[in-house]
Design a protein around this motif. Structure first.
Motif, PDB file in Angstrom:
ATOM      1  N   GLU A   1      13.601  99.973 -30.725  1.00  0.00           N
ATOM      2  CA  GLU A   1      12.785  99.008 -30.004  1.00  0.00           C
ATOM      3  C   GLU A   1      12.266  99.606 -28.700  1.00  0.00           C
TER       4      GLU A   1
ATOM      5  N   TYR B   1       6.932  93.788 -27.044  1.00  0.00           N
ATOM      6  CA  TYR B   1       7.968  94.534 -27.746  1.00  0.00           C
ATOM      7  C   TYR B   1       7.367  95.154 -28.986  1.00  0.00           C
ATOM      8  N   SER B   2       8.050  96.141 -29.527  1.00  0.00           N
ATOM      9  CA  SER B   2       7.447  96.916 -30.617  1.00  0.00           C
ATOM     10  C   SER B   2       7.988  96.551 -31.997  1.00  0.00           C
ATOM     11  N   ASP B   3       9.240  96.113 -32.058  1.00  0.00           N
ATOM     12  CA  ASP B   3       9.864  95.886 -33.356  1.00  0.00           C
ATOM     13  C   ASP B   3       9.766  94.416 -33.752  1.00  0.00           C
TER      14      ASP B   3
ATOM     15  N   SER C   1      12.835  92.055 -33.927  1.00  0.00           N
ATOM     16  CA  SER C   1      13.543  91.522 -32.760  1.00  0.00           C
ATOM     17  C   SER C   1      13.481  90.012 -32.772  1.00  0.00           C
TER      18      SER C   1
ATOM     19  N   LYS D   1       3.652  89.783 -30.576  1.00  0.00           N
ATOM     20  CA  LYS D   1       4.848  90.479 -30.079  1.00  0.00           C
ATOM     21  C   LYS D   1       4.848  90.564 -28.567  1.00  0.00           C
TER      22      LYS D   1
ATOM     23  N   LEU E   1      17.477  93.138 -31.589  1.00  0.00           N
ATOM     24  CA  LEU E   1      17.249  92.998 -33.016  1.00  0.00           C
ATOM     25  C   LEU E   1      18.146  91.947 -33.640  1.00  0.00           C
TER      26      LEU E   1
ATOM     27  N   THR F   1      17.399  96.041 -25.395  1.00  0.00           N
ATOM     28  CA  THR F   1      16.427  96.990 -24.868  1.00  0.00           C
ATOM     29  C   THR F   1      15.687  96.292 -23.739  1.00  0.00           C
TER      30      THR F   1
END
Lengths: 113, 114
Positions: free
Chosen positions: A2, A25-27, A30, A71, A94, A102
């Motif tokens: 993440e 956020y990237s994932d 999450s 996101k 996550l 994170t």
């Protein structure tokens, strides 16, 4: 893993005005997003959190919004007071927690009297 | 209800030495996690312990280790200290395992390596 981006790094607002801090956020997996306030010389203090099944959560002068599609999530502080001056951190998890929280790099919020 | 307690609050060590930091979680909390905070890297996850077992680990070298006792208290150890280990080390506790659960931080231990 993440990655969490937080903006702005510094935010100065007049007492009584509103402050907004934004994080991305990237994932997409999450699903837990807490916000922490850290005062000088102290540990981070949880101020509000939101989970991915909720779009908005409010607690008195503080609110958090979450846009899962884009996101990103945001912290809103209304009627700011001098004691709101601090560094604010957003974080993402996550959920299964394999990698811990994170964190974003933080926003230094300055309330001008 | 007492919060997360960390000792010592401040310490200075010399390069090459080792250090042990202690954490007492909130009463009833069984999970303890550790984070490192530096101006350059921000807050980074070190590891999490639950029921005396390390459950998760961040991306730190093996010089960083920890353990948890049967009363949920935890210690972390850093061996062969380097200047870059100077940081605020934060302990956090939660009732359940995993970072998807609400965690509460202590005041931290300030480590300076000279």
């Amino acid at each position: 893993g993440e990655n969490v981006e937080q903006h702005p790094s510094t935010l100065s607002v007049q007492e009584g005005d509103s402050a907004v801090i934004k994080c991305t956020y990237s994932d997409s997996a999450s699903n837990y997003f807490p916000w922490y306030k850290q005062e000088l010389g102290k540990g981070p203090q949880l101020i509000i959190d939101i989970r991915s099944n909720v779009g908005e959560k409010k607690d008195q002068r503080i609110a958090v919004t979450l846009n899962k599609t884009a996101k990103h999530f945001s912290l809103h502080i209304t009627e700011t007071q001098p004691e709101d001056s601090a560094v604010y951190f957003c974080a993402a998890s996550l959920g299964g927690g394999a990698d811990g929280l994170t964190f974003g790099k933080g926003t230094h919020l300055i309330i001008q009297p | 209800k007492a919060g997360v307690t960390q000792t010592p609050r401040y310490l200075i060590k010399t390069r090459g030495q080792q250090v042990t930091l202690s954490c007492s979680p909130i009463s009833g909390h069984r999970s303890v996690s550790w984070y490192q905070q530096t101006p350059g890297q921000g807050l980074q996850f070190l590891f999490e312990y639950f029921s005396e077992t390390q459950r998760n680990k961040g991306n730190f070298p093996g010089r960083f280790s920890g353990r948890q006792f049967s009363n949920s208290r935890s210690e972390m150890n850093v061996s062969t200290l380097e200047l870059g280990d100077s940081a605020l080390y934060l302990c956090a506790s939660s009732q359940l395992q995993g970072s998807g659960n609400t965690i509460y931080f202590g005041e931290g231990s300030w480590l300076t390596v000279v």
